[in-house]
Design a protein around this motif. Structure first.
Motif, short mmCIF file in Angstrom:
data_model
loop_
_atom_site.label_atom_id
_atom_site.label_comp_id
_atom_site.label_asym_id
_atom_site.label_seq_id
_atom_site.Cartn_x
_atom_site.Cartn_y
_atom_site.Cartn_z
N VAL A 1 0.49 -1.09 -0.26
CA VAL A 1 0.22 -0.62 0.07
C VAL A 1 0.47 1.09 0.64
O VAL A 1 1.90 1.11 0.53
CB VAL A 1 -1.08 0.12 1.39
N LEU A 2 0.64 2.50 -0.53
CA LEU A 2 1.23 3.92 -0.69
C LEU A 2 0.11 4.21 -0.79
O LEU A 2 -0.10 3.83 -2.70
CB LEU A 2 2.51 3.07 -1.51
N ARG A 3 -0.32 5.74 -0.05
CA ARG A 3 -1.29 6.86 -0.06
C ARG A 3 -0.74 7.40 -1.23
O ARG A 3 0.55 7.48 -1.25
CB ARG A 3 -1.45 6.75 1.35
N ASP A 4 -2.22 8.13 -1.56
CA ASP A 4 -1.37 9.75 -2.28
C ASP A 4 -0.87 10.27 -1.77
O ASP A 4 -0.30 11.22 -2.40
CB ASP A 4 -3.06 9.59 -4.03
N ASP A 5 -1.07 10.89 -0.71
CA ASP A 5 -1.18 11.92 0.41
C ASP A 5 -0.18 11.89 1.11
O ASP A 5 0.42 11.05 1.92
CB ASP A 5 -2.20 13.01 0.53
N ALA A 76 8.64 9.67 -2.60
CA ALA A 76 8.25 8.28 -0.85
C ALA A 76 7.91 6.51 -2.18
O ALA A 76 7.65 7.28 -3.12
CB ALA A 76 6.75 8.53 -0.76
N THR A 77 9.14 6.09 -1.95
CA THR A 77 9.13 5.09 -2.84
C THR A 77 8.82 4.10 -1.55
O THR A 77 9.39 3.80 -0.59
CB THR A 77 10.49 4.45 -3.58
N ASN A 78 7.93 2.63 -1.78
CA ASN A 78 8.18 1.72 -1.48
C ASN A 78 7.73 0.33 -3.02
O ASN A 78 7.62 0.66 -3.49
CB ASN A 78 7.17 0.90 -0.27
N VAL A 79 7.19 -0.77 -2.13
CA VAL A 79 7.66 -1.99 -3.54
C VAL A 79 6.32 -1.36 -4.80
O VAL A 79 6.14 -2.45 -5.32
CB VAL A 79 7.37 -3.25 -2.68
N VAL A 80 5.46 -0.81 -3.67
CA VAL A 80 4.02 -0.19 -4.91
C VAL A 80 4.50 0.65 -5.67
O VAL A 80 3.97 0.75 -6.83
CB VAL A 80 3.26 0.03 -3.33
N GLY A 81 5.43 1.26 -5.51
CA GLY A 81 5.95 2.47 -6.38
C GLY A 81 6.09 3.47 -6.25
O GLY A 81 6.85 3.97 -4.94
N GLU A 82 5.98 4.23 -6.22
CA GLU A 82 6.71 6.42 -6.04
C GLU A 82 5.48 7.33 -6.28
O GLU A 82 4.81 6.92 -6.83
CB GLU A 82 8.11 6.36 -6.47
N ARG A 83 5.81 8.18 -4.98
CA ARG A 83 5.11 9.21 -5.56
C ARG A 83 6.12 10.82 -5.13
O ARG A 83 6.71 10.32 -3.97
CB ARG A 83 4.12 9.37 -4.08
N ASP A 84 5.49 11.54 -5.65
CA ASP A 84 6.17 12.93 -6.04
C ASP A 84 5.02 13.72 -5.10
O ASP A 84 3.94 13.79 -5.55
CB ASP A 84 6.58 13.08 -7.24
N SER A 85 6.42 14.96 -4.19
CA SER A 85 5.30 15.64 -3.30
C SER A 85 4.94 16.96 -4.19
O SER A 85 6.09 17.25 -5.45
CB SER A 85 6.24 16.40 -2.47
N GLU A 86 4.54 18.04 -3.89
CA GLU A 86 4.21 19.30 -4.84
C GLU A 86 6.10 19.77 -4.79
O GLU A 86 6.68 19.67 -3.87
CB GLU A 86 2.87 19.93 -3.93
N PRO A 87 6.14 20.54 -5.62
CA PRO A 87 7.34 20.98 -5.40
C PRO A 87 7.78 22.24 -4.69
O PRO A 87 6.88 22.39 -4.17
CB PRO A 87 7.61 21.54 -6.83
N ALA A 88 9.01 22.26 -4.17
CA ALA A 88 9.12 23.02 -3.04
C ALA A 88 10.78 23.53 -3.70
O ALA A 88 11.05 23.69 -4.34
CB ALA A 88 9.37 22.99 -1.74
#
Length: 93
Positions: A1-5, A76-88
């Motif tokens: 599981v990897l949430r979006d937020d 953020a990365t785990n076995v499910v995939g990766e998510r990018d944050s909003e840019p700073a």
């Protein structure tokens, strides 16, 4: 599981050259717990640079240089995939 937020996306940082800078993010909840890396202007940041430290969700720049300025994204990365944050943006003046 990897949430979006992201629990805490990174915020913009403004520093004077030579000062330390800290960009911080708290990754989304996931199972297994995601690891955090960073991208600057779309390119993965390497912690081989001794001025940079990545610890938990923090990216610390010991002594900022004009070249450190740019758009940073927390990944953020785990076995499910990766998510990018909003840019700073890191601004160095």
């Amino acid at each position: 599981v990897l949430r979006d937020d992201f629990r805490q996306p990174p915020g913009d940082v403004v520093v004077a050259a030579g000062e330390p800078a800290v960009l911080e993010c708290v990754p989304p909840r996931g199972h297994p717990e995601p690891s955090v890396s960073w991208k600057k202007n779309g390119v993965r940041v390497s912690d081989k640079d001794e001025r940079l430290t990545i610890r938990g969700g923090k990216l610390m720049v010991a002594s900022t240089d004009k070249s450190d300025a740019g758009i940073y994204v927390c990944v953020a990365t785990n076995v499910v995939g990766e998510r990018d944050s909003e840019p700073a943006e890191l601004v160095v003046f």
